[in-house]
Motif scaffolding. Sequence first.
Motif, PDB file in Angstrom:
ATOM      1  N   UNK A 226       0.834  -1.213   0.000  1.00 34.56           N
ATOM      2  CA  UNK A 226       0.000   0.000   0.000  1.00 34.56           C
ATOM      3  C   UNK A 226       0.866   1.260   0.000  1.00 34.56           C
ATOM      4  N   UNK A 227       2.183   1.088  -0.166  1.00 32.69           N
ATOM      5  CA  UNK A 227       3.082   2.248  -0.149  1.00 32.69           C
ATOM      6  C   UNK A 227       3.185   2.873  -1.545  1.00 32.69           C
ATOM      7  N   UNK A 228       2.067   3.432  -1.979  1.00 31.14           N
ATOM      8  CA  UNK A 228       2.007   4.103  -3.285  1.00 31.14           C
ATOM      9  C   UNK A 228       1.139   5.344  -3.142  1.00 31.14           C
ATOM     10  N   UNK A 229       1.693   6.499  -3.509  1.00 37.66           N
ATOM     11  CA  UNK A 229       0.917   7.754  -3.440  1.00 37.66           C
ATOM     12  C   UNK A 229       0.676   8.289  -4.838  1.00 37.66           C
ATOM     13  N   UNK A 230      -0.485   8.907  -5.039  1.00 41.49           N
ATOM     14  CA  UNK A 230      -0.660   9.711  -6.250  1.00 41.49           C
ATOM     15  C   UNK A 230       0.349  10.847  -6.125  1.00 41.49           C
ATOM     16  N   UNK A 231       1.065  11.157  -7.193  1.00 40.67           N
ATOM     17  CA  UNK A 231       2.100  12.195  -7.102  1.00 40.67           C
ATOM     18  C   UNK A 231       1.445  13.566  -7.139  1.00 40.67           C
ATOM     19  N   UNK A 232       1.627  14.309  -6.063  1.00 40.07           N
ATOM     20  CA  UNK A 232       0.957  15.603  -5.940  1.00 40.07           C
ATOM     21  C   UNK A 232       2.007  16.714  -5.849  1.00 40.07           C
ATOM     22  N   UNK A 233       2.222  17.456  -6.959  1.00 36.47           N
ATOM     23  CA  UNK A 233       3.265  18.482  -6.970  1.00 36.47           C
ATOM     24  C   UNK A 233       3.151  19.485  -5.805  1.00 36.47           C
ATOM     25  N   UNK A 234       1.937  19.835  -5.427  1.00 38.40           N
ATOM     26  CA  UNK A 234       1.780  20.815  -4.338  1.00 38.40           C
ATOM     27  C   UNK A 234       2.333  20.259  -3.033  1.00 38.40           C
ATOM     28  N   UNK A 235       1.978  18.988  -2.772  1.00 40.67           N
ATOM     29  CA  UNK A 235       2.431  18.394  -1.513  1.00 40.67           C
ATOM     30  C   UNK A 235       3.947  18.204  -1.511  1.00 40.67           C
ATOM     31  N   UNK A 236       4.473  17.802  -2.666  1.00 44.44           N
ATOM     32  CA  UNK A 236       5.916  17.583  -2.753  1.00 44.44           C
ATOM     33  C   UNK A 236       6.664  18.906  -2.564  1.00 44.44           C
TER      34      UNK A 236
END
Length: 296
Positions: free
Chosen positions: A280-290
């Motif tokens: 479950x270690x998969x995130x949608x890549x979110x430029x704002x959060x990064x």
Amino acid sequence: MFESLSDRLSGVFDKLRGRGALTEADVRAAMREVRVALLEADVALPVVKDFVDKVTERAIGAEVTRSVTPGQQVVKIVHDALIEMLGGTGEALELGVTPPAVIMMVGLQGSGKTTTTAKIAKRLSEKERKKVMMASLDVNRPAAQEQLRILGEQVNVATLPIIAGQQPVDIARRAMQAAKLQGFDVVLLDTAGRLHVDQALMAEMQAVAATTDPHEILLVVDALTGQDAVNVAQSFAGQVELTGVVLTRLDGDARGGASLSMRAVTGKPIKFAGTGEKLDALDAFDPQRVAGRILG
Ligand code: GDP
């Protein structure tokens, strides 16, 4: 994640924040330090140059020198430019098609491709309630098909039964037929990886793509390899119609070079980030959060 880059940048900005007023020379000096921090993070040189030029121009143009909190204004400008560099708003998978939607997974051996295939399958089946099937087309590595079958059991997702000796294009064709007959929404095809980008790998990928006409072709690359990950992505992008990139091992990536260069160099969005070995270690890549994470 991104600790060393984040530390370097906060050192630069702490100095700016402490100042009552900023001259153009202060901004330029800070940007020289930002440049070094990005290069040390293994961000591609042209990307660094564009970024620093853009931020410098905006900061000076915005008359930061007269602002009430000039340091903060510079940080805001850097923050916004980082989001742009990372790809703006995040991009989701394009699965709104007549089923089955086909997602083809490509990448070098060891990049985390098979694990990522199972992670995406789990996410689509649990979070989006899709009926998902996975099929391994990797006939080169003896244990690869079995590895995917076991992962399928772990994430509770169907896998195409293995027929020994069958070749990739035939397996892909069988997966499509099975998915249509059995009413699957999504078929994930885990293609073979190789140690290097080579013509045999590319030819096999192209043949599978021609047979299955995928809606998504996702390239899996290891973020820890920095600019190499970006170079690999460029090679693949020249051979197949990539729709996105998945960066793995972001959990161990203190520098962030691959994340920061990928979009600008290849033009391809990062769609997911692998953040650990667990399924479950998969995130949608979110430029704002990064960007928020990098700037602390
Ligand atoms: P493949 O050869 O590209 O199919 O690679 P595998 O899927 O077999 O993965 C190789 C190793 O990398 C396995 O031990 C995975 O658990 C590990 N791995 C994959 N993705 C990640 C990730 O995002 N973070 C970490 N820490 N390990 C990962």
